[in-house]
Write a protein that holds these residues in place. Structure first.
Motif, mmCIF file in Angstrom:
data_model
loop_
_atom_site.group_PDB
_atom_site.id
_atom_site.type_symbol
_atom_site.label_atom_id
_atom_site.label_comp_id
_atom_site.label_asym_id
_atom_site.label_seq_id
_atom_site.Cartn_x
_atom_site.Cartn_y
_atom_site.Cartn_z
ATOM 1 N N THR A 182 0.830 -1.212 0.000
ATOM 2 C CA THR A 182 0.000 0.000 0.000
ATOM 3 C C THR A 182 0.860 1.256 0.000
ATOM 4 O O THR A 182 0.614 2.199 -0.769
ATOM 5 N N GLN A 183 1.872 1.284 0.845
ATOM 6 C CA GLN A 183 2.764 2.444 0.897
ATOM 7 C C GLN A 183 3.493 2.647 -0.423
ATOM 8 O O GLN A 183 3.609 3.777 -0.922
ATOM 9 N N ARG A 186 1.213 4.079 -3.073
ATOM 10 C CA ARG A 186 0.921 5.502 -2.851
ATOM 11 C C ARG A 186 2.109 6.371 -3.259
ATOM 12 O O ARG A 186 1.924 7.457 -3.822
ATOM 13 N N ARG A 197 0.784 16.257 -4.645
ATOM 14 C CA ARG A 197 0.136 15.073 -4.090
ATOM 15 C C ARG A 197 0.861 14.634 -2.826
ATOM 16 O O ARG A 197 2.054 14.901 -2.659
ATOM 17 N N GLN A 201 -1.172 11.629 3.130
ATOM 18 C CA GLN A 201 -2.506 12.221 3.263
ATOM 19 C C GLN A 201 -3.207 12.166 1.903
ATOM 20 O O GLN A 201 -3.482 13.208 1.297
ATOM 21 N N PRO A 202 -3.499 10.953 1.438
ATOM 22 C CA PRO A 202 -4.034 10.798 0.081
ATOM 23 C C PRO A 202 -5.471 11.267 -0.046
ATOM 24 O O PRO A 202 -6.284 11.094 0.859
ATOM 25 N N THR A 203 -5.759 11.883 -1.161
ATOM 26 C CA THR A 203 -7.135 12.237 -1.488
ATOM 27 C C THR A 203 -7.865 10.964 -1.913
ATOM 28 O O THR A 203 -7.238 9.934 -2.189
ATOM 29 N N PRO A 204 -9.194 10.995 -1.975
ATOM 30 C CA PRO A 204 -9.916 9.814 -2.473
ATOM 31 C C PRO A 204 -9.429 9.395 -3.859
ATOM 32 O O PRO A 204 -9.318 8.196 -4.144
ATOM 33 N N ARG A 207 -6.111 7.570 -3.462
ATOM 34 C CA ARG A 207 -6.331 6.227 -2.910
ATOM 35 C C ARG A 207 -6.759 5.257 -4.022
ATOM 36 O O ARG A 207 -6.278 4.127 -4.099
ATOM 37 N N LYS A 208 -7.661 5.737 -4.859
ATOM 38 C CA LYS A 208 -8.132 4.892 -5.955
ATOM 39 C C LYS A 208 -7.017 4.603 -6.952
ATOM 40 O O LYS A 208 -6.871 3.475 -7.425
ATOM 41 N N ALA A 210 -3.803 4.604 -6.291
ATOM 42 C CA ALA A 210 -2.843 3.715 -5.642
ATOM 43 C C ALA A 210 -3.328 2.264 -5.667
ATOM 44 O O ALA A 210 -2.533 1.341 -5.859
ATOM 45 N N GLN A 211 -4.623 2.046 -5.465
ATOM 46 C CA GLN A 211 -5.147 0.692 -5.519
ATOM 47 C C GLN A 211 -5.004 0.102 -6.922
ATOM 48 O O GLN A 211 -4.668 -1.070 -7.089
#
Length: 231
Positions: A182-183, A186, A197, A201-204, A207-208, A210-211
């Motif tokens: 995950t890290q 990101r 960025r 402190q990722p924005t929604p 996060r998407k 990064a996934q």
């Protein structure tokens, strides 16, 4: 004396020294490319510029063996999924960029390494021409693993934060070796716009993104597209 002067050919003289200059420059470039295949770049033009502007930067070189495999796969999945299959230029990505009218990028990780290590930032034809000339030289001289190693150590992850070791500490208070999937995803997600960025402190949207990168990293490991840079 007059006879000697009459034999002087300015054009031939200029041509001869021009080609000598080309030879010298070619040797210097080849040496610079060859040396960095084994020696870690102490800095880059952009890092020097930022260090002067900010009064210093955070950066600590780490070898590939001390970087989480999640990180290498994540940046490849995010920036250049066909990294192991091209020779420095991804022709499919270039065609897609042309079809989109230039709205999407086509630079490979190899091209970004050349830009970061040897050249300057900015959009102009002179830099792009030099980048196009140097990229095949780097691909022919460096291993794919070395290209990823250098990339991860010179990339900017936040203002004044260069390299994955500094980024891991800056965002997560950990080391590059201990980054989780995950890290890592990101960190890869901030690379196109590191000053705008945040990995911690990722924005929604981030996060998407990064996934999606994490899924892509798992895919390139499963289908073998990470084999060229994994030990």
């Amino acid at each position: 004396m007059l006879e000697a002067a009459s034999r002087f050919a300015p054009i031939r003289f200029i041509r001869r020294w021009f080609w000598r200059g080309v030879l010298v420059v070619s040797c210097v470039v080849a040496l610079a490319v060859g040396v960095y295949a084994f020696v870690s770049p102490p800095t880059t033009p952009y890092i020097l510029t930022e260090a002067r502007r900010l009064g210093g930067v955070k950066r600590s070189w780490v070898p590939m063996e001390e970087i989480s495999p999640y990180m290498a796969r994540s940046v490849v999945a995010a920036e250049d999924a066909n990294f192991c299959n091209h020779w420095g230029f991804d022709m499919d990505a270039i065609r897609a960029a042309l079809d989109s009218g230039g709205k999407r990028g086509a630079s490979t990780i190899s091209q970004q390494v050349v830009k970061n290590v040897y050249l300057w930032h900015g959009r102009n034809w002179a830099r792009k021409a030099l980048e196009a000339a140097l990229t095949p030289m780097v691909e022919a001289t460096w291993s794919k693993r070395r290209i990823i190693e250098v990339y991860l150590n010179v990339a900017e992850f936040d203002e004044g934060v260069f390299g994955v070791e500094a980024a891991a500490d800056h965002y997560f208070r950990t080391s590059a070796a201990d980054l989780t999937a995950t890290q890592a995803s990101r960190l890869a997600a901030v690379l196109p716009n590191p000053k705008g960025r945040s990995a911690s402190q990722p924005t929604p949207w981030l996060r998407k993104r990064a996934q999606s990168i994490a899924d892509g990293a798992a895919t390139i490991r499963a289908d073998g597209r990470s084999a060229c840079f994994e030990g």
